[in-house]
Design a protein around this motif. Sequence first.
Motif, short mmCIF file in Angstrom:
data_model
loop_
_atom_site.label_atom_id
_atom_site.label_comp_id
_atom_site.label_asym_id
_atom_site.label_seq_id
_atom_site.Cartn_x
_atom_site.Cartn_y
_atom_site.Cartn_z
N ASN A 167 -10.20 4.21 -12.63
CA ASN A 167 -10.94 5.25 -11.92
C ASN A 167 -10.57 5.36 -10.45
N SER A 168 -9.43 4.82 -10.08
CA SER A 168 -9.06 4.78 -8.66
C SER A 168 -7.72 5.46 -8.42
N GLU A 169 -7.56 5.97 -7.19
CA GLU A 169 -6.31 6.62 -6.83
C GLU A 169 -6.14 6.59 -5.31
N PHE A 170 -4.96 6.98 -4.88
CA PHE A 170 -4.69 7.11 -3.45
C PHE A 170 -5.03 8.52 -3.00
N ILE A 171 -5.75 8.63 -1.87
CA ILE A 171 -5.91 9.93 -1.23
C ILE A 171 -4.58 10.32 -0.58
N GLU A 172 -3.96 9.33 0.02
CA GLU A 172 -2.63 9.48 0.63
C GLU A 172 -1.95 8.14 0.53
N MET A 173 -0.65 8.14 0.22
CA MET A 173 0.06 6.87 0.10
C MET A 173 1.53 7.11 0.40
N ASN A 174 1.90 7.01 1.68
CA ASN A 174 3.26 7.32 2.12
C ASN A 174 3.76 6.27 3.11
N ASN A 175 5.09 6.12 3.16
CA ASN A 175 5.76 5.35 4.21
C ASN A 175 5.31 3.89 4.29
N ASN A 176 5.01 3.30 3.13
CA ASN A 176 4.63 1.89 3.10
C ASN A 176 5.82 1.02 2.72
N TYR A 189 -2.94 3.06 -13.10
CA TYR A 189 -3.03 3.71 -14.41
C TYR A 189 -2.23 5.01 -14.41
N ALA A 190 -1.71 5.36 -15.59
CA ALA A 190 -0.81 6.51 -15.70
C ALA A 190 -1.45 7.80 -15.17
N GLY A 191 -2.76 7.95 -15.38
CA GLY A 191 -3.43 9.17 -14.94
C GLY A 191 -3.49 9.34 -13.43
N LYS A 192 -3.24 8.27 -12.69
CA LYS A 192 -3.28 8.32 -11.23
C LYS A 192 -1.90 8.09 -10.60
N LEU A 193 -0.90 8.03 -11.43
CA LEU A 193 0.44 7.69 -10.95
C LEU A 193 0.97 8.70 -9.94
N HIS A 194 0.54 9.94 -10.10
CA HIS A 194 1.02 11.00 -9.20
C HIS A 194 0.53 10.82 -7.77
N THR A 195 -0.46 9.94 -7.54
CA THR A 195 -0.99 9.78 -6.18
C THR A 195 -0.14 8.84 -5.33
N ILE A 196 0.86 8.19 -5.93
CA ILE A 196 1.84 7.47 -5.12
C ILE A 196 2.71 8.51 -4.42
N GLY A 197 2.79 8.40 -3.11
CA GLY A 197 3.46 9.44 -2.33
C GLY A 197 4.94 9.19 -2.12
#
Length: 556
Positions: A167-176, A189-197
């Motif tokens: 049930n968790s995701e990134f609001i923003e996830m860039n330049n790490n 989880y696969a459903g939140k994979l798109h939130t990796i920036g």
Amino acid sequence: MKLKNFLMGMLFLAAFMTSCTKEDLLVNVTIKDDISTTTTWESGKVYVIRGSINVDNTTLTIEPGTRIEFETGASLQIGYLGNATLIANGTADKPITFTSNATSPSAGAWNGITFWSNNLNSSLKYCSIKYGGTSTKGAINVLGSNITFSHNIVQNALSYGITLDVNSEFIEMNNNTIENCGNHLIEIYAGKLHTIGVDNLFNCPDGKGINVNSDNVEGTVTWKKLSKPYYVEGEINLVNANLTIEPGSIFKFDNNGEFNVGYTSNCTLIANGTNTEKIVFTTSATSPTAGAWLGFFFWSNNLASSSMTNCEIAYAGKSSNSAVKLIGTSLTFSNNSVHHSGGKGLELDNSSFVAMSNNTFENNTLHAMELSATAINTIGTGNTFTCASGYGIDVNDGGISTPITWKKQTVPYYINVGIDINANLTIQEGTIMKFGSNGTIDVGYINNAVLTAVGSAANPIIFTSSATTPAAGAWEGIYLWDNSDNTIFNYCEFQYAGKGSSTTRAAIKSISSTYTVSNSKFKFSGGWGVNNDANTIFTNTNNTFESCNLGTVGSN
């Protein structure tokens, strides 16, 4: 004397100042109580965390340049009991540091930071998180909530760098930068994979990367190319989804891995690589073998706009499944490589291709492909099939009701069903068809149909048996019915047909048809080479007959 004492004191102070590090000069503040009121941790201080500190019903703000040190086993818990927010936004020149207070720290020296379900939009930017986590948890853990996480460094975690639950995701996830972790860098989880920036740097040994847990994928989303592979555990199911996968992405599946598209609702998968950046779907096994994971299933709710191009599908086909299977749908499938399947390379069940060209199939355990007689027409050009002896393209259903062409392939068609031709069928020169004991071709039994099989001296069309050691009468043959006028065979070979006990059995049997056979060879028929009834008009030109048990041309 006073002047002398003053000078000695100044020298002592100077020596002390010279021997101190920057951290020695900072003020240490020990944090041992939970935080429930608005709090700011100030730059210029070292905050030493003792035990597990809960931040609830408030906001904790950490100023740029602040250093937070954790004693052994210490942790921060954000939003466990009540709504809470952590704002830890450093800057490029004043990062915030989360680390161990040990003199010689090692991975897992402290227990990490956990964001619970009452976390409200916490943010970490320009932070350095070192030596955190436990054997099962990450240095950063997100449970039932969302965080902003950009421009950070995560290093030397005992296990995962970051974990997110279903049930968790990134609001923003860039330049790490995430590196030197004991397990995968991220668990998500696969459903939140798109939130990796974007623009994240991942460093880890082979066999580690981004751990993707089984999940449904919904909405219109994109999975980005990362510098390390995605490691998939279990099923990925597209549900009301339009998923795009960027070129160059690599997915490694465990032995329960499978990818389902359109099982319960309309879905589209766009997995289009490029010539230089293939999309790779393979096994996570260290020593891969054929059938190490299940493969792709495109179900009836998959939309025809789905496309796989410039992809590699390797080591799928667990339990003799096909690496890619279509069930009641259609797909664009071009410029792909399918190899080391534990079953067939590709299987179509009541399905067809929108486009299918320039693919390579090799080292698959069974046939390169399985599809219906009608769907053969949707196989395009430029495909290369390399199979073990006895395998090629398996034809699983025989109804042809619209005009089509069977193209010459680099392997034979294997037919162990009745092919009912009730429309025009053209077979290209050089095509080889191998028939099982139940294999037949019926032309014009119901509707008008013309079979045009025109080979050449160099590339004859061959109709023969699929048996390893064929004998006369291994398959039935070709039946031309009264709606099959104008059928033509030129430069063809008919071998091992004439199965049965009928006195009219033959490689070609005509019932009231008008047809032509020329420059062709009949060999090892279990009956006649050709048998015609009284109403047949047969043009027989320059044909040869060899070892036909009942004779060359019979009539009844």
